[in-house]
Design a protein around this motif. Structure first.
Motif, PDB file in Angstrom:
ATOM      1  N   SER A  51       0.828  -1.209   0.000  1.00  0.00           N
ATOM      2  CA  SER A  51       0.000   0.000   0.000  1.00  0.00           C
ATOM      3  C   SER A  51       0.862   1.259   0.000  1.00  0.00           C
ATOM      4  CB  SER A  51      -0.935  -0.002   1.213  1.00  0.00           C
ATOM      5  OG  SER A  51      -0.194  -0.084   2.420  1.00  0.00           O
ATOM      6  N   ALA A  54       1.840   1.957  -3.520  1.00  0.00           N
ATOM      7  CA  ALA A  54       0.711   2.520  -4.269  1.00  0.00           C
ATOM      8  C   ALA A  54       0.477   3.978  -3.898  1.00  0.00           C
ATOM      9  CB  ALA A  54      -0.537   1.687  -4.016  1.00  0.00           C
ATOM     10  N   GLU A  55       0.541   4.281  -2.598  1.00  0.00           N
ATOM     11  CA  GLU A  55       0.307   5.653  -2.154  1.00  0.00           C
ATOM     12  C   GLU A  55       1.387   6.606  -2.649  1.00  0.00           C
ATOM     13  OE1 GLU A  55       0.016   5.362   2.034  1.00  0.00           O
ATOM     14  OE2 GLU A  55      -1.930   4.341   2.024  1.00  0.00           O
ATOM     15  N   ARG A  56       2.586   6.092  -2.816  1.00  0.00           N
ATOM     16  CA  ARG A  56       3.681   6.930  -3.310  1.00  0.00           C
ATOM     17  C   ARG A  56       3.715   6.985  -4.837  1.00  0.00           C
ATOM     18  NH1 ARG A  56       6.792   8.987   0.367  1.00  0.00           N
ATOM     19  NH2 ARG A  56       6.545   8.261   2.517  1.00  0.00           N
ATOM     20  N   ASN A  57       2.771   6.304  -5.462  1.00  0.00           N
ATOM     21  CA  ASN A  57       2.540   6.446  -6.907  1.00  0.00           C
ATOM     22  C   ASN A  57       3.821   6.230  -7.723  1.00  0.00           C
ATOM     23  OD1 ASN A  57       0.908   6.936  -9.169  1.00  0.00           O
ATOM     24  ND2 ASN A  57       1.443   9.118  -9.210  1.00  0.00           N
ATOM     25  N   GLN A  59       5.959   5.092 -10.623  1.00  0.00           N
ATOM     26  CA  GLN A  59       5.612   4.923 -12.030  1.00  0.00           C
ATOM     27  C   GLN A  59       6.871   4.777 -12.874  1.00  0.00           C
ATOM     28  OE1 GLN A  59       2.352   5.360 -13.504  1.00  0.00           O
ATOM     29  NE2 GLN A  59       1.314   5.697 -11.548  1.00  0.00           N
ATOM     30  N   GLN A  71       2.935   5.126 -19.520  1.00  0.00           N
ATOM     31  CA  GLN A  71       3.543   4.803 -18.242  1.00  0.00           C
ATOM     32  C   GLN A  71       2.726   3.751 -17.522  1.00  0.00           C
ATOM     33  OE1 GLN A  71       1.768   8.514 -15.536  1.00  0.00           O
ATOM     34  NE2 GLN A  71       3.927   8.388 -15.978  1.00  0.00           N
ATOM     35  N   ALA A  73       2.144   1.800 -13.509  1.00  0.00           N
ATOM     36  CA  ALA A  73       2.394   1.817 -12.075  1.00  0.00           C
ATOM     37  C   ALA A  73       3.180   0.568 -11.690  1.00  0.00           C
ATOM     38  CB  ALA A  73       1.078   1.871 -11.310  1.00  0.00           C
ATOM     39  N   SER A  75       3.230  -0.812  -8.662  1.00  0.00           N
ATOM     40  CA  SER A  75       2.712  -1.226  -7.357  1.00  0.00           C
ATOM     41  C   SER A  75       1.663  -2.326  -7.469  1.00  0.00           C
ATOM     42  CB  SER A  75       2.119  -0.034  -6.617  1.00  0.00           C
ATOM     43  OG  SER A  75       1.127   0.613  -7.403  1.00  0.00           O
ATOM     44  N   THR A 126       9.467   7.737 -11.476  1.00  0.00           N
ATOM     45  CA  THR A 126       9.028   8.808 -10.576  1.00  0.00           C
ATOM     46  C   THR A 126       8.214   8.216  -9.434  1.00  0.00           C
ATOM     47  OG1 THR A 126       7.047   9.196 -11.916  1.00  0.00           O
ATOM     48  CG2 THR A 126       8.977  10.576 -12.383  1.00  0.00           C
ATOM     49  N   GLY A 127       8.178   8.938  -8.335  1.00  0.00           N
ATOM     50  CA  GLY A 127       7.368   8.523  -7.186  1.00  0.00           C
ATOM     51  C   GLY A 127       7.496   9.544  -6.074  1.00  0.00           C
ATOM     52  N   VAL A 128       6.452   9.677  -5.282  1.00  0.00           N
ATOM     53  CA  VAL A 128       6.462  10.614  -4.163  1.00  0.00           C
ATOM     54  C   VAL A 128       7.454  10.103  -3.110  1.00  0.00           C
ATOM     55  CG1 VAL A 128       5.098  11.688  -2.347  1.00  0.00           C
ATOM     56  CG2 VAL A 128       4.065  11.233  -4.594  1.00  0.00           C
TER      57      VAL A 128
END
Length: 347
Positions: A51, A54-57, A59, A71, A73, A75, A126-128
């Protein structure tokens, strides 16, 4: 001299018995264009929940000549097409390398994009909370496989302020959030910010400063256009076998297969002699077959010596499969560090 980990395109695609239907084409190949795949293994070096990923997206975007092809994901499992043309798959594995089940802790994200024309591409990750990373990939004579990790000096975990670096300012953000449930600083996704999250950032920040973090690894995998003497192969096969399909599809990453049937052989044994127009130094041979489970690969090396390598993927006596999916079976023949190969005969 170049070395490749595979012999014949993606896999040598052979349906050995008449009873098996041909595998359908997965994607249209551009006329006259040699195609291949780009694959990626992203190591999840620091424990993170599914999770959290997924939350940090997180890609991966694929670009060609500056144009985005799409692109995906990283996750979760995914099967689809990029730009309605190029098959793409995403698979997650656990920390031991097996298939990820349920809400387990992922260890690897694997991505494969197929049927790509030769040329120059760019992969962008990329990702948060991650430092963005891009890698140029040239698809030339061989398909390409990129390996990177979240503890590498690549797609590095810990860029919390989004400045493109993992440094002391990111460490301070986590330090100030210790004991809270601040999602931005909860890197492993366990619901709290603690010493584990601080250790992730500290290690990556100090590793980048010291230059001790690893870098991305780009590997050649299989030959996109194996130098097979197809005229000789056709002549040899026509003497003993019936062939349905284009023999060139045996050595092309286009999703097609070829069905080969022995003419006068009740046992169904087939000899497939593959002569190369030039010797190639190889590490392994992979065969995709919907029926073949047992046989021999005879390898003739550049110096004239030969070696027989038997394979047996049949089930042990008394063991029966619960069901039959119809999926192809991959047979891998390890050659090790060998001299150049000039002929392979699969029986």
């Amino acid at each position: 001299m170049k070395r490749y980990t595979r012999l014949l395109s993606v896999l040598l695609t052979v349906s050995m018995l008449l009873s098996m239907a041909l595998i359908p084409v997965q994607a249209a190949e551009e006329d006259g264009t040699v195609t291949g795949s780009i694959s990626v293994t992203l190591r999840i070096d620091y424990a993170q929940t599914l999770s959290a990923l997924a939350e940090r997206n997180i890609q991966m975007e694929l670009r060609r000549n500056g144009t985005a092809l799409g692109q995906v994901a990283l996750s979760g499992t995914y099967d689809g097409l990029l730009k309605n043309t190029y098959p793409v798959q995403v698979r997650l594995r656990d920390v031991d390398g097996g298939d990820l089940t349920g809400e387990g802790w992922p260890g690897f994200a694997d991505v494969t994009v197929q049927a790509l024309p030769q040329g120059s591409y760019e992969l962008v990750f990329t990702g948060v909370g991650y430092r963005s990373f891009s890698q140029r990939v040239d698809l030339g004579e061989t398909a390409q496989h990129l390996i990177l990790g979240t503890a590498d000096d690549t797609f590095t975990l810990g860029d919390l302020d989004g400045d493109g670096k993992v440094n002391t300012s990111d460490r301070k953000l986590v330090s100030d959030a210790l004991g809270t449930d601040a999602a931005s600083c909860d890197l492993n996704g366990d619901g709290k910010v603690d010493i584990v999250d601080l250790a992730y950032v500290t290690r990556n920040a100090s590793g980048i400063v010291r230059g001790t973090l690893g870098t991305a690894e780009l590997r050649d995998t299989y030959l996109l256009a194996p130098p097979v003497d197809q005229a000789v192969l056709k002549k040899d096969l026509e003497q003993t076998c019936l062939v349905q399909g284009d023999l060139s599809d045996l050595f092309s990453d286009n999703g097609k297969s070829v069905r080969i049937q022995a003419k006068d052989n009740d046992a169904g044994t087939i000899d497939l002699p593959i002569t190369l127009t030039r010797a190639e130094t190889l590490e392994e041979i992979q065969i995709v077959s919907t029926e073949a489970r047992k046989g021999t690969v005879t390898v003739e090396y550049e110096d004239g010596s030969t070696e027989e390598l038997p394979f047996d993927y049949t089930l042990p006596e008394g063991i029966r499969a619960i069901s039959r999916s119809g999926d192809e079976h991959v047979i891998t023949i390890k050659l090790g560090n060998r001299v150049a190969v000039k002929k392979v005969t699969i029986s």
